[in-house]
Design a protein around this motif. Structure first.
Motif, short mmCIF file in Angstrom:
data_model
loop_
_atom_site.label_atom_id
_atom_site.label_comp_id
_atom_site.label_asym_id
_atom_site.label_seq_id
_atom_site.Cartn_x
_atom_site.Cartn_y
_atom_site.Cartn_z
N ALA A 199 -0.14 1.24 -0.30
CA ALA A 199 -1.45 1.39 -0.93
C ALA A 199 -2.30 0.14 -0.71
O ALA A 199 -3.50 0.24 -0.44
N ARG A 200 -1.69 -1.04 -0.80
CA ARG A 200 -2.47 -2.26 -0.61
C ARG A 200 -2.98 -2.40 0.82
O ARG A 200 -4.03 -3.01 1.06
N THR A 203 -6.05 -0.19 0.95
CA THR A 203 -7.12 -0.88 0.23
C THR A 203 -7.77 -1.95 1.11
O THR A 203 -9.00 -2.06 1.16
N ARG A 210 -8.27 -0.04 -5.74
CA ARG A 210 -7.00 0.68 -5.90
C ARG A 210 -7.22 2.05 -6.51
O ARG A 210 -6.48 2.99 -6.21
N SER A 211 -8.23 2.16 -7.37
CA SER A 211 -8.48 3.46 -8.01
C SER A 211 -8.85 4.52 -6.97
O SER A 211 -8.44 5.68 -7.10
N VAL A 213 -7.82 4.58 -3.81
CA VAL A 213 -6.60 4.94 -3.09
C VAL A 213 -5.75 5.90 -3.92
O VAL A 213 -5.18 6.86 -3.40
N THR A 214 -5.69 5.65 -5.23
CA THR A 214 -4.89 6.50 -6.11
C THR A 214 -5.43 7.93 -6.11
O THR A 214 -4.69 8.90 -5.90
#
Length: 294
Positions: A199-200, A203, A210-211, A213-214
């Motif tokens: 995820a990082r 990003t 991050r929100s 990507v979530t």
């Protein structure tokens, strides 16, 4: 779409998206990108007396977008209507444009300063060539082509490319350009096999929170375009990778974007100089965005 095409499409989707992102950030909260472009064209001698329809053609924007921008600018006292529906930039609008242009020029300078003088000249040349593709407003202008078009036509070109990319992706697979770039980053460029990202990593590549990507990963997973797998190096972590359907989506929309780039830049897409310029320009944008965030 082979690895070479995928690499170029990924680079250009990134460089155009980050240009638009930086432009939006330096204009906020007073103006949107569309409002700034409309205001700027109303201050240009060639389009100061243009109707909304003519403004849309000159700025390579949809008429509805121009109409909405003019309404918002009028509500703020930055433009006023004249007989026949021709908008006029007000004194207040000119002041707002001057202030906004300082911020835009600062952003542009931060993106160009890391490039060599030769790269800056080459970038100006390729953007100028894209500005005069057959049928465009600037291609139909009479008189010799200027040595330097100035910032507004160049911004028009880059924003028009962004808009065209968004439309291609939306038509092809129903995704936003940012969601498509999520998939692009997972598409292998140098070798066959599966590419996996944390995820990082997503990003950092997309310069999003991050929100995003979530929520985007859930949306793309539900659509069957990506999947999550355990991270072997982190018991609590996950990795994203493309499904077969996701890879097919990238190939289909990516081929269409490559056709778009070919129509603008022609044989330059085959030149190493073009590739290296795009890489360096993207690195400069990332540095400029990081500086603005810091």
């Amino acid at each position: 779409m082979d690895a070479r095409k995928a690499h170029l499409v990924t680079l250009w989707c990134a460089v155009i998206s980050k240009f638009e992102k930086g432009l939006a950030r330096c204009l906020a909260p007073r103006l949107t990108v569309v409002q700034y472009r409309v205001l700027a064209h109303l201050a240009m001698p060639e389009t100061c007396d243009a109707t909304p329809a003519r403004l849309a053609f000159a700025a390579s924007m949809r008429p509805d977008d121009v109409k909405g921008a003019l309404e918002a600018l009028a509500a703020s006292g930055l433009v006023q209507p004249r007989p026949g529906g021709v908008p006029l930039i007000t004194a207040q609008g000119k002041d707002a444009l001057i202030r906004a242009s300082v911020a835009v020029q600062t952003w542009g300078r931060r993106c160009l300063e890391p490039l060599s003088p030769h790269e800056q000249d080459y970038l100006s040349q390729i953007v100028g060539d894209a500005l005069v593709v057959p049928g465009s407003y600037f291609a139909l202008r009479s008189g010799p082509r200027p040595a330097d078009w100035g910032p507004i036509p160049k911004i028009t070109t880059l924003c028009a490319i962004h808009q065209a990319m968004c439309q291609v992706v939306k038509k092809d697979c129903g995704l936003s350009l940012t969601d498509f770039r999520f998939l692009l980053e997972l598409f292998p460029k140098k070798h066959r096999g599966q590419k996996q990202l944390r995820a990082r990593d997503v990003t950092a590549c997309l310069r999003v929170g991050r929100s995003y990507v979530t929520t985007a990963s859930l949306r793309l997973e539900e659509a069957g375009l990506i999947q999550r797998i355990p991270d072997p190096s982190d018991a609590r972590g996950i990795l994203f990778c493309l499904t077969a359907a996701g890879a097919d989506t990238v190939r289909s929309a990516g081929d269409d974007i490559f056709v778009l780039l070919s129509s603008l830049f022609g044989d330059r897409l085959e030149q190493r100089q073009f590739l290296m310029l795009t890489k360096h320009w993207l690195q400069a944008e990332d540095a400029a965005l990081a500086g603005a965030e810091g």
